[in-house]
Scaffold this motif. Sequence first.
Motif, PDB file in Angstrom:
ATOM      1  N   GLU A 145       0.847  -1.208   0.000  1.00 23.60           N
ATOM      2  CA  GLU A 145       0.000   0.000   0.000  1.00 23.60           C
ATOM      3  C   GLU A 145       0.877   1.250   0.000  1.00 23.60           C
ATOM      4  OE1 GLU A 145      -2.938  -0.410  -0.761  1.00 23.60           O
ATOM      5  OE2 GLU A 145      -3.899  -2.012   0.348  1.00 23.60           O
ATOM      6  N   LYS A 146       1.948   1.243   0.766  1.00 22.08           N
ATOM      7  CA  LYS A 146       2.862   2.393   0.788  1.00 22.08           C
ATOM      8  C   LYS A 146       3.524   2.576  -0.576  1.00 22.08           C
ATOM      9  CE  LYS A 146       4.004   2.434   5.717  1.00 22.08           C
ATOM     10  NZ  LYS A 146       5.090   2.220   6.710  1.00 22.08           N
ATOM     11  N   ALA A 147       3.891   1.480  -1.212  1.00 25.46           N
ATOM     12  CA  ALA A 147       4.511   1.563  -2.543  1.00 25.46           C
ATOM     13  C   ALA A 147       3.529   2.112  -3.565  1.00 25.46           C
ATOM     14  CB  ALA A 147       5.029   0.189  -2.975  1.00 25.46           C
ATOM     15  N   THR A 148       2.268   1.702  -3.479  1.00 22.53           N
ATOM     16  CA  THR A 148       1.240   2.217  -4.386  1.00 22.53           C
ATOM     17  C   THR A 148       1.045   3.709  -4.169  1.00 22.53           C
ATOM     18  OG1 THR A 148       0.124   0.088  -4.546  1.00 22.53           O
ATOM     19  CG2 THR A 148      -1.204   2.043  -5.056  1.00 22.53           C
ATOM     20  N   ASP A 149       1.015   4.139  -2.915  1.00 19.26           N
ATOM     21  CA  ASP A 149       0.868   5.556  -2.621  1.00 19.26           C
ATOM     22  C   ASP A 149       2.045   6.348  -3.204  1.00 19.26           C
ATOM     23  OD1 ASP A 149      -0.325   7.875  -1.311  1.00 19.26           O
ATOM     24  OD2 ASP A 149       1.377   7.745   0.068  1.00 19.26           O
ATOM     25  N   ALA A 150       3.254   5.822  -3.049  1.00 17.32           N
ATOM     26  CA  ALA A 150       4.434   6.510  -3.602  1.00 17.32           C
ATOM     27  C   ALA A 150       4.361   6.584  -5.127  1.00 17.32           C
ATOM     28  CB  ALA A 150       5.713   5.792  -3.154  1.00 17.32           C
ATOM     29  N   LYS A 151       3.889   5.507  -5.742  1.00 16.42           N
ATOM     30  CA  LYS A 151       3.752   5.487  -7.202  1.00 16.42           C
ATOM     31  C   LYS A 151       2.717   6.523  -7.652  1.00 16.42           C
ATOM     32  CE  LYS A 151       2.939   2.290 -11.025  1.00 16.42           C
ATOM     33  NZ  LYS A 151       2.727   0.885 -11.398  1.00 16.42           N
ATOM     34  N   LEU A 152       1.602   6.595  -6.950  1.00 12.35           N
ATOM     35  CA  LEU A 152       0.568   7.575  -7.288  1.00 12.35           C
ATOM     36  C   LEU A 152       1.079   9.006  -7.089  1.00 12.35           C
ATOM     37  CD1 LEU A 152      -2.565   5.827  -5.758  1.00 12.35           C
ATOM     38  CD2 LEU A 152      -2.191   6.328  -8.187  1.00 12.35           C
ATOM     39  N   THR A 153       1.847   9.227  -6.029  1.00  8.63           N
ATOM     40  CA  THR A 153       2.431  10.545  -5.802  1.00  8.63           C
ATOM     41  C   THR A 153       3.337  10.920  -6.970  1.00  8.63           C
ATOM     42  OG1 THR A 153       2.311  10.359  -3.401  1.00  8.63           O
ATOM     43  CG2 THR A 153       3.927  11.913  -4.283  1.00  8.63           C
ATOM     44  N   GLY A 154       4.179   9.991  -7.374  1.00 14.20           N
ATOM     45  CA  GLY A 154       5.070  10.244  -8.508  1.00 14.20           C
ATOM     46  C   GLY A 154       4.314  10.557  -9.783  1.00 14.20           C
ATOM     47  N   LEU A 155       3.281   9.767 -10.059  1.00 16.44           N
ATOM     48  CA  LEU A 155       2.456  10.018 -11.253  1.00 16.44           C
ATOM     49  C   LEU A 155       1.780  11.384 -11.190  1.00 16.44           C
ATOM     50  CD1 LEU A 155       0.662   6.612 -11.905  1.00 16.44           C
ATOM     51  CD2 LEU A 155       2.112   7.867 -13.498  1.00 16.44           C
ATOM     52  N   ALA A 156       1.261  11.714 -10.037  1.00 22.25           N
ATOM     53  CA  ALA A 156       0.563  12.990  -9.883  1.00 22.25           C
ATOM     54  C   ALA A 156       1.532  14.153 -10.074  1.00 22.25           C
ATOM     55  CB  ALA A 156      -0.112  13.070  -8.511  1.00 22.25           C
ATOM     56  N   GLU A 157       2.678  14.065  -9.428  1.00 26.55           N
ATOM     57  CA  GLU A 157       3.625  15.181  -9.462  1.00 26.55           C
ATOM     58  C   GLU A 157       4.327  15.348 -10.808  1.00 26.55           C
ATOM     59  OE1 GLU A 157       6.157  14.426  -6.099  1.00 26.55           O
ATOM     60  OE2 GLU A 157       4.723  15.319  -4.700  1.00 26.55           O
ATOM     61  N   THR A 158       4.574  14.263 -11.516  1.00 27.93           N
ATOM     62  CA  THR A 158       5.351  14.358 -12.750  1.00 27.93           C
ATOM     63  C   THR A 158       4.512  14.352 -14.024  1.00 27.93           C
ATOM     64  OG1 THR A 158       5.681  11.954 -12.915  1.00 27.93           O
ATOM     65  CG2 THR A 158       7.341  13.222 -11.677  1.00 27.93           C
ATOM     66  N   GLN A 159       3.249  13.935 -13.926  1.00 28.28           N
ATOM     67  CA  GLN A 159       2.439  13.837 -15.145  1.00 28.28           C
ATOM     68  C   GLN A 159       1.025  14.400 -14.958  1.00 28.28           C
ATOM     69  OE1 GLN A 159       2.384   9.867 -16.836  1.00 28.28           O
ATOM     70  NE2 GLN A 159       4.455   9.476 -16.111  1.00 28.28           N
ATOM     71  N   VAL A 160       0.258  13.732 -14.143  1.00 34.70           N
ATOM     72  CA  VAL A 160      -1.189  13.974 -14.085  1.00 34.70           C
ATOM     73  C   VAL A 160      -1.529  15.422 -13.700  1.00 34.70           C
ATOM     74  CG1 VAL A 160      -3.330  13.255 -12.945  1.00 34.70           C
ATOM     75  CG2 VAL A 160      -1.648  11.548 -13.645  1.00 34.70           C
ATOM     76  N   ASN A 161      -0.936  15.924 -12.622  1.00 32.06           N
ATOM     77  CA  ASN A 161      -1.258  17.280 -12.176  1.00 32.06           C
ATOM     78  C   ASN A 161      -0.741  18.317 -13.177  1.00 32.06           C
ATOM     79  OD1 ASN A 161      -2.409  16.140  -9.925  1.00 32.06           O
ATOM     80  ND2 ASN A 161      -0.723  16.656  -8.551  1.00 32.06           N
ATOM     81  N   MET A 162       0.396  18.040 -13.794  1.00 28.18           N
ATOM     82  CA  MET A 162       0.954  18.970 -14.789  1.00 28.18           C
ATOM     83  C   MET A 162       0.012  19.094 -15.985  1.00 28.18           C
ATOM     84  SD  MET A 162       4.949  17.874 -14.479  1.00 28.18           S
ATOM     85  CE  MET A 162       5.433  18.722 -15.972  1.00 28.18           C
ATOM     86  N   ARG A 163      -0.517  17.956 -16.427  1.00 23.21           N
ATOM     87  CA  ARG A 163      -1.440  17.983 -17.578  1.00 23.21           C
ATOM     88  C   ARG A 163      -2.746  18.681 -17.211  1.00 23.21           C
ATOM     89  NH1 ARG A 163      -0.327  11.796 -18.938  1.00 23.21           N
ATOM     90  NH2 ARG A 163       1.689  12.064 -19.956  1.00 23.21           N
ATOM     91  N   ALA A 164      -3.199  18.465 -15.980  1.00 22.52           N
ATOM     92  CA  ALA A 164      -4.458  19.073 -15.544  1.00 22.52           C
ATOM     93  C   ALA A 164      -4.328  20.585 -15.416  1.00 22.52           C
ATOM     94  CB  ALA A 164      -4.895  18.475 -14.205  1.00 22.52           C
ATOM     95  N   ALA A 165      -3.122  21.052 -15.105  1.00 24.86           N
ATOM     96  CA  ALA A 165      -2.915  22.504 -14.927  1.00 24.86           C
ATOM     97  C   ALA A 165      -2.952  23.187 -16.279  1.00 24.86           C
ATOM     98  CB  ALA A 165      -1.584  22.763 -14.241  1.00 24.86           C
TER      99      ALA A 165
END
Length: 167
Positions: free
Chosen positions: A147-167
């Motif tokens: 679960e911690k690894a999944t959270d870290a993976k989601l954080t990485g995706l959000a910070e490097t891709q998903v949130n950037m595209r949404a902005a």
Amino acid sequence: MGFFSKDIHSLDDLFVHTLRDIYYAEKRILKALPTMVEKASSATLRQAFQSHLGETEGHVRRLEEVFRMHGVEASPVKCPAIDGIIAEAEEVASEVADPEVLDAALAAAAQAVEHYEITRYGTLVAWAKRLGRNDCATLLQRTLDEEKATDAKLTGLAETQVNMRAA
């Protein structure tokens, strides 16, 4: 049995109740993840959700093994917390038209779920050890680590891709 029920008399009772709570939560997450896979427009996010679906199936099996080892029936108790987190995610997702913003919302919702699971599994590991059930603690720790690894993976995706595209 409510969380502060008269049926909880000992740490063992609380341990079993919390196992049943997270068992319900994992099964509820299994039902929600396919919709998240379907709604995600980012291939990377979709793959992360798909991968976690397989992990979650393993978490359910592992919980069933902990129930067996502990000598109690694997039965869920309703978890209002996970129901609320998922209901909120569904509500927000239904209000977002832009697929890239929706990806950001889905990633955030998935992290809320992960954080709930991390708190539950962390508590269960501690209680299992206190109860002298290192065998149960070992299995629960494996899930906590995932679960911690999944959270870290989601954080990485959000910070490097998903949130950037949404902005």
